[in-house]
Motif scaffolding. Structure first.
Motif, PDB file in Angstrom:
ATOM      1  N   ASN A 459      44.547  13.661  30.004  1.00  0.00           N
ATOM      2  CA  ASN A 459      45.808  14.298  30.409  1.00  0.00           C
ATOM      3  C   ASN A 459      45.865  15.777  30.039  1.00  0.00           C
ATOM      4  OD1 ASN A 459      47.038  11.828  31.441  1.00  0.00           O
ATOM      5  ND2 ASN A 459      47.127  11.198  29.294  1.00  0.00           N
ATOM      6  N   GLY A 460      44.704  16.413  29.932  1.00  0.00           N
ATOM      7  CA  GLY A 460      44.664  17.837  29.610  1.00  0.00           C
ATOM      8  C   GLY A 460      44.912  18.694  30.835  1.00  0.00           C
ATOM      9  N   LYS A 461      44.690  20.006  30.658  1.00  0.00           N
ATOM     10  CA  LYS A 461      44.925  20.960  31.748  1.00  0.00           C
ATOM     11  C   LYS A 461      43.848  22.026  31.725  1.00  0.00           C
ATOM     12  CE  LYS A 461      48.309  24.204  33.685  1.00  0.00           C
ATOM     13  NZ  LYS A 461      49.638  24.832  33.531  1.00  0.00           N
ATOM     14  N   ILE A 462      43.318  22.368  32.922  1.00  0.00           N
ATOM     15  CA  ILE A 462      42.330  23.441  33.075  1.00  0.00           C
ATOM     16  C   ILE A 462      42.850  24.418  34.117  1.00  0.00           C
ATOM     17  CG2 ILE A 462      39.973  24.012  33.767  1.00  0.00           C
ATOM     18  CD1 ILE A 462      39.136  21.215  32.842  1.00  0.00           C
ATOM     19  N   SER A 463      42.845  25.709  33.779  1.00  0.00           N
ATOM     20  CA  SER A 463      43.376  26.729  34.682  1.00  0.00           C
ATOM     21  C   SER A 463      42.323  27.785  34.991  1.00  0.00           C
ATOM     22  CB  SER A 463      44.613  27.409  34.064  1.00  0.00           C
ATOM     23  OG  SER A 463      45.614  26.461  33.771  1.00  0.00           O
ATOM     24  N   PHE A 464      42.251  28.192  36.258  1.00  0.00           N
ATOM     25  CA  PHE A 464      41.463  29.343  36.693  1.00  0.00           C
ATOM     26  C   PHE A 464      42.455  30.418  37.150  1.00  0.00           C
ATOM     27  CE2 PHE A 464      38.058  26.492  36.465  1.00  0.00           C
ATOM     28  CZ  PHE A 464      36.853  27.096  36.814  1.00  0.00           C
ATOM     29  N   TYR A 465      42.392  31.604  36.549  1.00  0.00           N
ATOM     30  CA  TYR A 465      43.267  32.685  37.015  1.00  0.00           C
ATOM     31  C   TYR A 465      42.591  34.029  36.782  1.00  0.00           C
ATOM     32  CZ  TYR A 465      44.578  32.807  32.014  1.00  0.00           C
ATOM     33  OH  TYR A 465      44.562  32.872  30.651  1.00  0.00           O
ATOM     34  N   THR A 466      43.138  35.078  37.395  1.00  0.00           N
ATOM     35  CA  THR A 466      42.521  36.406  37.329  1.00  0.00           C
ATOM     36  C   THR A 466      43.475  37.411  36.706  1.00  0.00           C
ATOM     37  OG1 THR A 466      43.246  36.746  39.622  1.00  0.00           O
ATOM     38  CG2 THR A 466      40.946  36.135  39.277  1.00  0.00           C
ATOM     39  N   GLN A 467      42.858  38.453  36.145  1.00  0.00           N
ATOM     40  CA  GLN A 467      43.630  39.605  35.684  1.00  0.00           C
ATOM     41  C   GLN A 467      42.767  40.854  35.893  1.00  0.00           C
ATOM     42  OE1 GLN A 467      44.361  38.635  31.570  1.00  0.00           O
ATOM     43  NE2 GLN A 467      42.504  39.643  30.850  1.00  0.00           N
ATOM     44  N   GLU A 468      43.429  41.987  36.112  1.00  0.00           N
ATOM     45  CA  GLU A 468      42.714  43.223  36.427  1.00  0.00           C
ATOM     46  C   GLU A 468      43.040  44.274  35.362  1.00  0.00           C
ATOM     47  OE1 GLU A 468      42.472  44.272  40.681  1.00  0.00           O
ATOM     48  OE2 GLU A 468      43.794  42.543  41.008  1.00  0.00           O
ATOM     49  N   THR A 469      42.084  44.446  34.439  1.00  0.00           N
ATOM     50  CA  THR A 469      42.250  45.452  33.388  1.00  0.00           C
ATOM     51  C   THR A 469      41.444  46.711  33.687  1.00  0.00           C
ATOM     52  OG1 THR A 469      40.450  44.421  32.148  1.00  0.00           O
ATOM     53  CG2 THR A 469      42.696  43.690  31.632  1.00  0.00           C
ATOM     54  N   ASN A 470      40.578  46.616  34.690  1.00  0.00           N
ATOM     55  CA  ASN A 470      39.713  47.735  35.072  1.00  0.00           C
ATOM     56  C   ASN A 470      39.714  47.805  36.598  1.00  0.00           C
ATOM     57  OD1 ASN A 470      37.343  49.229  35.879  1.00  0.00           O
ATOM     58  ND2 ASN A 470      36.555  48.989  33.804  1.00  0.00           N
ATOM     59  N   PRO A 471      39.929  48.985  37.200  1.00  0.00           N
ATOM     60  CA  PRO A 471      40.012  49.065  38.672  1.00  0.00           C
ATOM     61  C   PRO A 471      38.724  48.660  39.388  1.00  0.00           C
ATOM     62  CG  PRO A 471      39.921  51.264  37.680  1.00  0.00           C
ATOM     63  CD  PRO A 471      40.138  50.298  36.565  1.00  0.00           C
ATOM     64  N   ASP A 472      37.584  48.722  38.688  1.00  0.00           N
ATOM     65  CA  ASP A 472      36.300  48.396  39.328  1.00  0.00           C
ATOM     66  C   ASP A 472      35.831  46.969  39.047  1.00  0.00           C
ATOM     67  OD1 ASP A 472      36.059  50.978  40.393  1.00  0.00           O
ATOM     68  OD2 ASP A 472      35.265  51.721  38.470  1.00  0.00           O
ATOM     69  N   PHE A 473      36.527  46.252  38.144  1.00  0.00           N
ATOM     70  CA  PHE A 473      36.108  44.904  37.760  1.00  0.00           C
ATOM     71  C   PHE A 473      37.279  43.931  37.858  1.00  0.00           C
ATOM     72  CE2 PHE A 473      32.704  47.381  36.066  1.00  0.00           C
ATOM     73  CZ  PHE A 473      31.609  46.537  36.038  1.00  0.00           C
ATOM     74  N   CYS A 474      36.924  42.662  38.053  1.00  0.00           N
ATOM     75  CA  CYS A 474      37.924  41.591  38.073  1.00  0.00           C
ATOM     76  C   CYS A 474      37.602  40.613  36.932  1.00  0.00           C
ATOM     77  CB  CYS A 474      37.888  40.862  39.417  1.00  0.00           C
ATOM     78  SG  CYS A 474      38.855  39.339  39.432  1.00  0.00           S
ATOM     79  N   ASP A 475      38.613  40.275  36.138  1.00  0.00           N
ATOM     80  CA  ASP A 475      38.444  39.300  35.055  1.00  0.00           C
ATOM     81  C   ASP A 475      38.876  37.923  35.567  1.00  0.00           C
ATOM     82  OD1 ASP A 475      37.602  41.278  33.404  1.00  0.00           O
ATOM     83  OD2 ASP A 475      39.497  41.503  32.324  1.00  0.00           O
ATOM     84  N   LEU A 476      37.953  36.956  35.533  1.00  0.00           N
ATOM     85  CA  LEU A 476      38.250  35.563  35.877  1.00  0.00           C
ATOM     86  C   LEU A 476      38.323  34.770  34.569  1.00  0.00           C
ATOM     87  CD1 LEU A 476      38.520  33.132  37.819  1.00  0.00           C
ATOM     88  CD2 LEU A 476      36.018  33.005  37.839  1.00  0.00           C
ATOM     89  N   ILE A 477      39.468  34.140  34.303  1.00  0.00           N
ATOM     90  CA  ILE A 477      39.666  33.377  33.055  1.00  0.00           C
ATOM     91  C   ILE A 477      39.664  31.890  33.385  1.00  0.00           C
ATOM     92  CG2 ILE A 477      41.233  32.858  31.163  1.00  0.00           C
ATOM     93  CD1 ILE A 477      41.467  36.196  32.865  1.00  0.00           C
ATOM     94  N   ILE A 478      38.846  31.146  32.630  1.00  0.00           N
ATOM     95  CA  ILE A 478      38.803  29.679  32.716  1.00  0.00           C
ATOM     96  C   ILE A 478      39.353  29.153  31.389  1.00  0.00           C
ATOM     97  CG2 ILE A 478      37.338  27.664  33.024  1.00  0.00           C
ATOM     98  CD1 ILE A 478      35.306  29.603  34.380  1.00  0.00           C
ATOM     99  N   GLU A 479      40.539  28.575  31.441  1.00  0.00           N
ATOM    100  CA  GLU A 479      41.246  28.183  30.207  1.00  0.00           C
ATOM    101  C   GLU A 479      41.482  26.682  30.188  1.00  0.00           C
ATOM    102  OE1 GLU A 479      45.402  29.260  27.800  1.00  0.00           O
ATOM    103  OE2 GLU A 479      44.934  30.242  29.694  1.00  0.00           O
ATOM    104  N   ASP A 480      41.226  26.067  28.999  1.00  0.00           N
ATOM    105  CA  ASP A 480      41.541  24.647  28.834  1.00  0.00           C
ATOM    106  C   ASP A 480      42.286  24.469  27.519  1.00  0.00           C
ATOM    107  OD1 ASP A 480      39.716  23.727  26.516  1.00  0.00           O
ATOM    108  OD2 ASP A 480      38.271  24.710  27.845  1.00  0.00           O
ATOM    109  N   ASN A 481      42.933  23.341  27.352  1.00  0.00           N
ATOM    110  CA  ASN A 481      43.651  23.034  26.110  1.00  0.00           C
ATOM    111  C   ASN A 481      42.960  21.907  25.353  1.00  0.00           C
ATOM    112  OD1 ASN A 481      44.247  20.959  27.792  1.00  0.00           O
ATOM    113  ND2 ASN A 481      46.464  21.080  27.613  1.00  0.00           N
TER     114      ASN A 481
END
Length: 552
Positions: A459-481
């Motif tokens: 019953n856990g949770k896994i999330s894929f989401y993005t954030q942009e801290t640099n205009p030339d790069f994309c950060d992809l975050i894979i988070e679980d609990n």
């Protein structure tokens, strides 16, 4: 080979000067879609004539459809003029795109447009495919009479020959009756497809027919027969995997043999040059002494240089041997553990069969599947790691729609997510395009999602989401609990040159090879990896990749 494939081969042979077009059609026939896209675009950029451009747009539209990029595929097909000789194939493929989008009414419109032309060419494989497509669309629209008509037309093609097409036709008709709860008619066609499949060598189709009968027997509460059919389906699946591995090994051996032959040719060329030098030796006797002196100095310098090179190579070889020994030691230990666990579980399975405890049987079958999948993942990572170390992996960077790739990975892992009741959330921005190699990106995401599932609780949770801290790069975050990890474990995993990492959960079989493979592939894609984690609170894997330059 169908009518169109023969035609494009003849077209390519008549245009010997158009190298990019010839390569594009060659890769199209081999179903190597990425290479087809590369060379068809090169041909379009070379100001080809209108007819060649039509072919190239078709190659690109079909390749993009096969890669699951339906929006881009439709754009390419829209660039093809209706005067194109094979425009009926465009209508057929647009119909397939609408089918994939579950817009069955529009799909039928385009399939019917293509039907007349396809019938005129009298290509039975194409005719069977169009009948199947139309029949299935009518089935989804609950127009059963029309669906039955087209599906039976399909089944009547080549009635005296046992082909894959005939077997699929029987499966389609069986599913058609099953949808309407006409079980007796459905079972007849399921069994017919199963019996016909014994005469062909297509393991995938054999697996499919056996699986269908397993489902039928389960619905009839005939659990013993259902279990037999499921076991047969799994055996065919294993045979298909083994066949693919054998083909891969055979291809590798072929390449190695070619390389060895080339080395032999070079050695013979050197020997011939030496013989020619000896033959002409007397002619150059006058300047021989001077050359000997000069050559002696040169050879001495080469000897010193070669000694240094050999020493460096020896050190590198010692390092590689140490890595190999460590890898073989731990991988063999984990494989032995997997096989031993499988033997123990199978022994329990045999004992449980006698007691007819079906709940326990279901649990043991799932457990066997988990163990087998773990061992397969280990071997798959080992193969990719070996190819990466020997520089045999082909890297082709291109613009990738990140959201679509995450969607594909989620689909592949749906059964594992459902097994542990894990919630999956894809919050990746739909506007992000990154510039990476597609195959290596999929390997990275599969390994990281596999680890997230493995170390997550029920019953856990896994999330894929993005954030942009640099205009030339994309950060992809894979988070679980999940269970998380300590700072020391994170340091070990990120340490350069550390091949294997121990896992704190002793019940989970693994070597850490998958994460090491991920690190190397991320680096080759000009990306970075950061790990944030806290024990019993979960883990964040932060991947940073370069964005496609056209993105703002």
């Amino acid at each position: 080979m169908n009518y169109f494939e023969i035609a494009i081969q003849e077209k390519a042979n008549s245009l010997k000067s158009e190298i990019n077009f010839k390569k594009a059609q060659d890769f199209y026939l081999k179903k190597e879609w990425d290479s087809t896209l590369v060379y068809s675009m090169k041909q379009l950029n070379s100001n080809a004539d209108i007819e060649i451009r039509q072919y190239c747009h078709y190659f690109r539209g079909y390749s993009l459809m096969m890669k699951g990029l339906y929006k881009q595929s439709r754009i390419e097909f829209s660039l093809i003029n209706k005067s194109f000789q094979y425009y009926y194939l465009v209508d057929n493929n647009i119909g397939i795109l609408f089918y994939f989008e579950k817009n069955f009414k529009k799909a039928i419109i385009y399939f019917l447009k293509a039907e007349k032309e396809i019938l005129d060419h009298k290509d039975e494989s194409e005719i069977a495919d169009i009948y199947t497509s139309i029949g299935i669309c009518y089935l989804h629209l609950n127009q059963y009479a029309k669906a039955e008509s087209y599906l039976k037309k399909d089944a009547l093609l080549n009635p005296k020959q046992v082909t894959k097409s005939v077997i699929r036709s029987n499966i389609n008709i069986a599913n058609f009756y099953y949808e309407q709860y006409k079980d007796q008619k459905a079972i007849y066609y399921f069994e017919k497809a199963y019996n016909l499949s014994k005469n062909i060598k297509d393991f995938k189709l054999k697996e499919n027919t056996a699986y269908n009968l397993a489902v039928v027997e389960e619905n009839r509460n005939n659990n013993k027969k259902a279990l037999d059919y499921r076991k047969e389906a799994e055996d065919w699946k294993d045979s298909l995997n083994n066949q693919n591995k054998i083909w891969a090994v055979a291809d590798f051996e072929k390449k190695f043999a070619v390389a060895q032959k080339q080395k032999q040719i070079k050695v013979l060329e050197v020997e011939n040059r030496l013989k020619n030098t000896q033959r002409n030796g007397f002619f150059f006797a006058a300047i021989g002494l001077l050359l000997i002196l000069t050559g002696g100095v040169y050879l001495y310098g080469q000897k010193v240089k070669n000694a240094k090179t050999i020493l460096l190579q020896k050190n590198k070889l010692d390092e590689l041997n140490a890595t190999k020994d460590q890898l073989f030691s731990i991988v063999s230990h984990d494989l032995r553990s997997s096989v031993n666990a499988l033997k123990t579980s199978n022994a329990k399975l045999s004992a449980t069969l006698e007691t007819k405890n079906y709940d326990e049987l279901h649990h043991l079958i799932i457990q066997n599947s988990t163990i087998a999948n773990g061992a397969y993942s280990l071997l798959d990572n080992l193969l990719h790691w070996a190819m990466l170390q020997t520089k045999q992996l082909y890297f082709h960077k291109e613009s990738i729609h990140l959201y679509s790739i995450v969607q594909q990975i989620e689909y592949n892992y749906k059964p594992l997510l459902l097994d542990k009741a894990i919630t999956f959330e894809n919050s990746v921005s739909k506007n992000i395009f990154i510039f990476v190699d597609l195959d290596s990106l999929k390997i990275v995401l599969r390994n990281l999602l596999d680890n997230a599932i493995k170390f997550s609780n029920e019953n856990g949770k896994i999330s894929f989401y993005t954030q942009e801290t640099n205009p030339d790069f994309c950060d992809l975050i894979i988070e679980d609990n999940g269970i998380g990890m300590s700072e020391n474990t994170i340091k070990e995993l990120l340490q350069e040159g550390e091949l294997l990492a121990k896992k704190s959960n002793s019940e989970i079989i693994g070597t850490g090879l998958g994460l090491q493979l991920c690190k190397q592939m991320i680096k080759k894609n000009s990306g970075t990896l950061v790990i944030e984690s806290e024990q019993n609170k979960g883990t964040k894997m932060i991947l940073s990749f370069p964005k496609t330059k056209t993105n703002g």
